[in-house]
Write an enzyme that holds these catalytic residues in place. Structure first.
Site, PDB file in Angstrom:
ATOM      1  N   THR A  24       1.064  -8.539  -5.694  1.00  0.00           N
ATOM      2  CA  THR A  24       1.473  -7.825  -4.483  1.00  0.00           C
ATOM      3  C   THR A  24       1.668  -8.771  -3.303  1.00  0.00           C
ATOM      4  O   THR A  24       2.621  -8.651  -2.534  1.00  0.00           O
ATOM      5  CB  THR A  24       0.438  -6.747  -4.128  1.00  0.00           C
ATOM      6  OG1 THR A  24       0.306  -5.842  -5.221  1.00  0.00           O
ATOM      7  CG2 THR A  24       0.871  -5.970  -2.893  1.00  0.00           C
TER       8      THR A  24
ATOM      9  N   GLU B 235      -7.985  -0.773  -0.102  1.00  0.00           N
ATOM     10  CA  GLU B 235      -6.709  -1.470  -0.213  1.00  0.00           C
ATOM     11  C   GLU B 235      -6.725  -2.807   0.529  1.00  0.00           C
ATOM     12  O   GLU B 235      -6.113  -3.781   0.094  1.00  0.00           O
ATOM     13  CB  GLU B 235      -5.589  -0.585   0.341  1.00  0.00           C
ATOM     14  CG  GLU B 235      -5.212   0.588  -0.533  1.00  0.00           C
ATOM     15  CD  GLU B 235      -4.393   0.167  -1.732  1.00  0.00           C
ATOM     16  OE1 GLU B 235      -4.975  -0.447  -2.656  1.00  0.00           O
ATOM     17  OE2 GLU B 235      -3.200   0.458  -1.755  1.00  0.00           O
TER      18      GLU B 235
END
Length: 316
Positions: free
Chosen positions: A184, A131
């Site tokens: 994001t 991530e």
């Protein structure tokens, strides 16, 4: 085993009031990865299918391979060699935990291939490193539920404390992914650094209420608690027709509706599969009214997390 194929589920993070601390897994969509043992040490990406050439093929830049590399370094097995084929079975930049599913599939698969030297829970930090590569932050609200299954609370990062919460067996999730993309990093950039005491108190009440509602179970309490007064008002401007889509979900029986992760996907929780299907159709129609096509998924809360696929499942 010389080769293994693993499926890892998509996830809904934040879950309205639980920004960066709540997440749950769904049955569909998800990612699929195949690892094949190689006599040559190192991790190599042989192919990525379904990404339209958008994801990096370099092993030190891809979420799945980074998770595998970090894991192998931790267990002192840099002598291991694996070839990776990643099949993206979910949209990129969707708010459905696409990068997390790839990282989870990779680290779960290598742990299985090496006969499970670590527990599944111990794999979370390595998936988090995937991530970090994807969005610059090693957060666990997607990888936690994707690995452990179910509904997870990220209570703390130092030390890492991920708690799995029981959910009603009949609780269903509707996911609608409109044909637009929200980055994001952009979705994080627009957030405010400070929050009022009033909104903090309201949000804390909803967080506690949602957990109590899930564990009781109390559907009315779940519905009252699926309210976000901090993040949703800011991020919703990135999603065309957000209010209309949300209203369509609520009018058709959803317990609540909000943004999945950083968006643009939206989720709704429902009491049963029939309501979830009806809600999905209504949400899609609301997007379509302004010319935005979308994909819809309906599933229970995935309680298993990643799974090793049989030959028949891989072929399908």
């Amino acid at each position: 085993m010389d080769s293994i194929t693993v499926f890892a589920p998509a996830t809904v993070a934040n879950v309205a009031c639980g920004f960066d601390i709540f997440g749950f897994a769904v049955d569909n969509p998800g990612d699929q990865i195949t690892l094949t043992a190689s006599p040559e040490p190192g991790v190599r990406i042989i192919d990525i299918i379904g990404d339209e050439g958008r994801l990096p093929r370099e092993a030190n830049r891809n979420t799945a391979s980074i998770a595998i590399q970090t894991y192998l370094q931790h267990i002192n097995r840099t002598d291991v060699g694996v070839d990776v084929v990643l099949r993206k079975k979910m949209p990129l930049g969707s708010g459905l935990g696409s990068s997390a599913a790839s990282a989870v599939a990779g680290v779960f698969a290598i742990n299985e291939l090496l006969n499970r030297p670590l527990t599944v829970r111990q794999l979370i930090p390595f998936a988090m490193e995937g991530e970090r590569i994807a969005c610059g932050s090693a957060h666990a609200d997607n990888v936690g539920p994707s690995l452990l299954g179910g509904f997870c609370v990220i209570r703390s990062y130092q030390p890492l404390d991920v708690i799995r919460v029981n959910t009603p067996a009949s609780l269903y999730c509707t996911l609608v992914h409109p044909d637009i993309e929200v980055n994001t990093k952009d979705a994080r950039f627009i957030l405010k650094n400070e929050v009022s005491l009033k909104n903090t108190i309201t949000q804390m009440g909803n967080v506690a209420g949602l957990i109590a509602g899930l564990m009781t179970p109390d559907y009315d309490l779940i519905s009252r608690s699926l309210v976000d007064v901090i993040i949703e008002p800011v991020r919703s401007i990135l999603i065309p027709e957000f209010n209309e889509v949300k209203q369509a979900a609520l009018e058709n029986g959803a317990l609540g509706c909000s943004i999945s992760g950083s968006g643009p996907s939206m989720f709704a929780l429902c009491r049963d599969p029939q309501t979830a299907e009806r809600v999905g159709a209504a949400m899609q129609q609301a997007f379509l009214s302004v010319g935005i096509s979308s994909e819809s998924y309906v599933s229970e809360i995935n309680q298993q997390g990643p799974k090793v696929l049989t030959t028949a499942e891989v072929a399908s």
